[in-house]
Write an enzyme that holds these catalytic residues in place. Structure first.
Site, PDB file in Angstrom:
ATOM      1  CB  THR A  13      -4.214  -6.976  88.066  1.00 22.31           C
ATOM      2  OG1 THR A  13      -2.556  -7.413  87.087  1.00 22.31           O
ATOM      3  CG2 THR A  13      -3.864  -5.774  88.836  1.00 22.31           C
ATOM      4  CG  ASN A  15       2.286  -8.270  87.661  1.00 22.99           C
ATOM      5  OD1 ASN A  15       2.889  -7.783  87.690  1.00 22.99           O
ATOM      6  ND2 ASN A  15       2.464  -8.690  86.709  1.00 22.99           N
ATOM      7  N   GLY A  17       3.466  -5.551  89.822  1.00 20.66           N
ATOM      8  CA  GLY A  17       3.750  -4.577  89.213  1.00 20.66           C
ATOM      9  C   GLY A  17       3.269  -4.006  89.070  1.00 20.66           C
ATOM     10  CD  GLU A  45      -9.090 -21.678  80.647  1.00 20.05           C
ATOM     11  OE1 GLU A  45      -8.546 -22.410  79.908  1.00 20.05           O
ATOM     12  OE2 GLU A  45      -9.756 -21.517  81.047  1.00 20.05           O
ATOM     13  CG  ASP A  75      -2.951 -10.117  78.082  1.00 17.99           C
ATOM     14  OD1 ASP A  75      -2.772 -10.632  79.060  1.00 17.99           O
ATOM     15  OD2 ASP A  75      -3.141 -10.688  76.847  1.00 17.99           O
ATOM     16  CG  PHE A 187       6.709  -6.135  86.773  1.00 20.28           C
ATOM     17  CD1 PHE A 187       6.214  -4.900  86.646  1.00 20.28           C
ATOM     18  CD2 PHE A 187       6.203  -6.736  85.470  1.00 20.28           C
ATOM     19  CE1 PHE A 187       5.329  -4.475  85.863  1.00 20.28           C
ATOM     20  CE2 PHE A 187       4.971  -6.258  84.422  1.00 20.28           C
ATOM     21  CZ  PHE A 187       5.177  -5.145  84.946  1.00 20.28           C
ATOM     22  CG  ASP A 190      10.197  -3.486  83.338  1.00 15.78           C
ATOM     23  OD1 ASP A 190       9.984  -3.676  82.382  1.00 15.78           O
ATOM     24  OD2 ASP A 190       9.519  -3.489  83.731  1.00 15.78           O
ATOM     25  CG  HIS A 220       3.885  -1.216  77.687  1.00 20.11           C
ATOM     26  ND1 HIS A 220       4.802  -1.591  78.481  1.00 20.11           N
ATOM     27  CD2 HIS A 220       2.783  -2.942  78.117  1.00 20.11           C
ATOM     28  CE1 HIS A 220       4.983  -2.234  79.209  1.00 20.11           C
ATOM     29  NE2 HIS A 220       4.175  -3.021  79.029  1.00 20.11           N
TER      30      HIS A 220
HETATM   31  P1  ITT Z   1      -2.746 -10.309  85.355  1.00 22.21           P
HETATM   32  O1  ITT Z   1      -3.015 -11.348  84.264  1.00 22.21           O
HETATM   33  O2  ITT Z   1      -2.934 -10.476  86.489  1.00 22.21           O
HETATM   34  O3  ITT Z   1      -3.108  -8.781  84.788  1.00 22.21           O
HETATM   35  P2  ITT Z   1      -0.034 -11.098  84.336  1.00 22.21           P
HETATM   36  O4  ITT Z   1       1.541 -11.257  85.295  1.00 22.21           O
HETATM   37  O5  ITT Z   1      -0.792 -13.088  83.542  1.00 22.21           O
HETATM   38  O6  ITT Z   1      -1.066 -10.480  85.528  1.00 22.21           O
HETATM   39  P3  ITT Z   1       0.203 -10.668  81.657  1.00 22.21           P
HETATM   40  O7  ITT Z   1      -0.782 -11.994  81.307  1.00 22.21           O
HETATM   41  O8  ITT Z   1      -0.920  -9.410  81.197  1.00 22.21           O
HETATM   42  O9  ITT Z   1      -0.423 -10.496  83.051  1.00 22.21           O
HETATM   43  O10 ITT Z   1       1.583 -10.952  81.524  1.00 22.21           O
HETATM   44  C1  ITT Z   1       1.896  -9.949  81.550  1.00 22.21           C
HETATM   45  C2  ITT Z   1       3.710 -10.456  80.940  1.00 22.21           C
HETATM   46  O11 ITT Z   1       4.288  -9.597  80.185  1.00 22.21           O
HETATM   47  C3  ITT Z   1       3.963  -9.835  82.732  1.00 22.21           C
HETATM   48  O12 ITT Z   1       3.485 -10.981  83.421  1.00 22.21           O
HETATM   49  C4  ITT Z   1       5.262  -9.865  82.115  1.00 22.21           C
HETATM   50  O13 ITT Z   1       6.466 -11.303  82.298  1.00 22.21           O
HETATM   51  C5  ITT Z   1       5.502  -8.872  80.237  1.00 22.21           C
HETATM   52  N1  ITT Z   1       6.118  -7.694  80.583  1.00 22.21           N
HETATM   53  C6  ITT Z   1       4.239  -6.799  80.372  1.00 22.21           C
HETATM   54  N2  ITT Z   1       4.681  -5.627  80.776  1.00 22.21           N
HETATM   55  C7  ITT Z   1       6.065  -5.655  81.162  1.00 22.21           C
HETATM   56  C8  ITT Z   1       6.442  -4.671  81.697  1.00 22.21           C
HETATM   57  O14 ITT Z   1       6.413  -2.846  82.158  1.00 22.21           O
HETATM   58  N3  ITT Z   1       7.578  -4.914  82.304  1.00 22.21           N
HETATM   59  C9  ITT Z   1       8.078  -6.053  81.934  1.00 22.21           C
HETATM   60  N4  ITT Z   1       7.970  -7.044  81.663  1.00 22.21           N
HETATM   61  C10 ITT Z   1       6.020  -6.888  81.193  1.00 22.21           C
END
Ligand code: ITT
Length: 238
Positions: A13, A15, A17, A45, A75, A187, A190, A220
């Site tokens: 990841t 991300n 958060g 991608e 994801d 993040f 939320d 989740h």
């Molecule tokens: P990676 O692909 O690098 O893991 P990303 O942020 O691009 O990071 P995703 O493609 O899975 O991840 O996008 C998930 C998005 O959905 C995330 O950036 C948030 O905007 C939202 N999201 C997912 N889980 C969440 C959570 O627990 N709390 C708040 N928003 C969430």
């Protein structure tokens, strides 16, 4: 799991958060598992048509930092029932939760509804902030009485050495607030999300107003990680 190095799982990841939540989840359970990032991996991608497919793509594009080790990817995203099909996305924003709002759409959508909105926070890869994403959903829902939503998480634990993939899909029921985003924890979406109990009743506090431990108990992502580790333990004990 037999050797010390088997306790290091590479997390696919970018991300922060997500990484924080999963590490905290392991810490709370006194787990010997440690998560490591493979810093050499750039943006991947996401071309799948489901959360689990995208998680598998991320896992398979990330070499483990420990030879022979496992890679964990997820994801995740938001699903807002009343906005189903909007901008051609079904569910909405679903797989595009982080990318549906372009800077141009943000300017059209938010300029009138929120001319004095707070300054930008962390920018997503799409060039808008998480705050913008929250205000975007609030604007699209407007006064709509149906504020039902879900967080979804497809998670995959992948072992490139033997080609084994353990997969799961989990979700939690939510309710989108009316009014201003609240809270500074967590993040993404939320600050505008309330949890719903078994009877469908929304909680008082937004998820961003919960502590990290409280979110981890219901999230989740936590549910998915629990299912994945149970399947792994089952597999390694056979
Ligand atoms: P990676 O692909 O690098 O893991 P990303 O942020 O691009 O990071 P995703 O493609 O899975 O991840 O996008 C998930 C998005 O959905 C995330 O950036 C948030 O905007 C939202 N999201 C997912 N889980 C969440 C959570 O627990 N709390 C708040 N928003 C969430």
């Amino acid at each position: 799991m037999k050797q010390d190095t088997d306790f290091i799982i590479t997390l696919a990841t970018r991300n922060e958060g997500k990484r924080r939540e999963l590490e905290r989840w392991l810490h709370q359970r006194h787990s010997p598992i440690r998560l490591a990032l493979n810093e050499s991996v750039g943006e991947i991608e996401e071309t799948g048509s489901t959360f689990v497919e995208n998680a598998l793509i991320k896992a398979q594009a990330t070499p483990p930092v420990v030879p022979g080790g496992w890679v964990l990817a997820e994801d995740s995203g938001l699903v807002v029932d009343a906005l189903e099909g909007l901008y051609g996305l079904s569910p909405f924003p679903g797989l595009k939760s982080n990318r549906w709002l372009t800077p141009a759409l943000r300017d059209t959508l938010l300029a009138q509804a929120y001319p004095n909105r707070m300054p930008l926070d962390r920018m997503t890869d799409g060039g808008v902030s998480n705050t913008d994403l929250c205000y975007g959903i609030l604007t699209l829902l407007g006064q709509n009485a149906n504020r039902s939503a879900q967080y979804c998480c497809g998670m995959v634990l992948w072992n490139p050495a033997d080609g084994v993939a353990i997969k799961t899909m989990e979700s939690v029921a939510l309710w989108v607030i009316e009014g201003e985003p609240r809270g500074t924890h967590g993040f993404g979406y939320d600050p505008i999300m309330l949890l719903r109990d078994d009877r469908g009743e929304p909680s008082q506090h937004t998820i961003a107003e919960l502590s990290a431990d409280q979110k981890n108990q219901i999230s989740h992502r936590g549910k998915a990680f629990q299912a994945i580790l149970a399947a792994l333990a089952n597999q390694t004990s056979q």
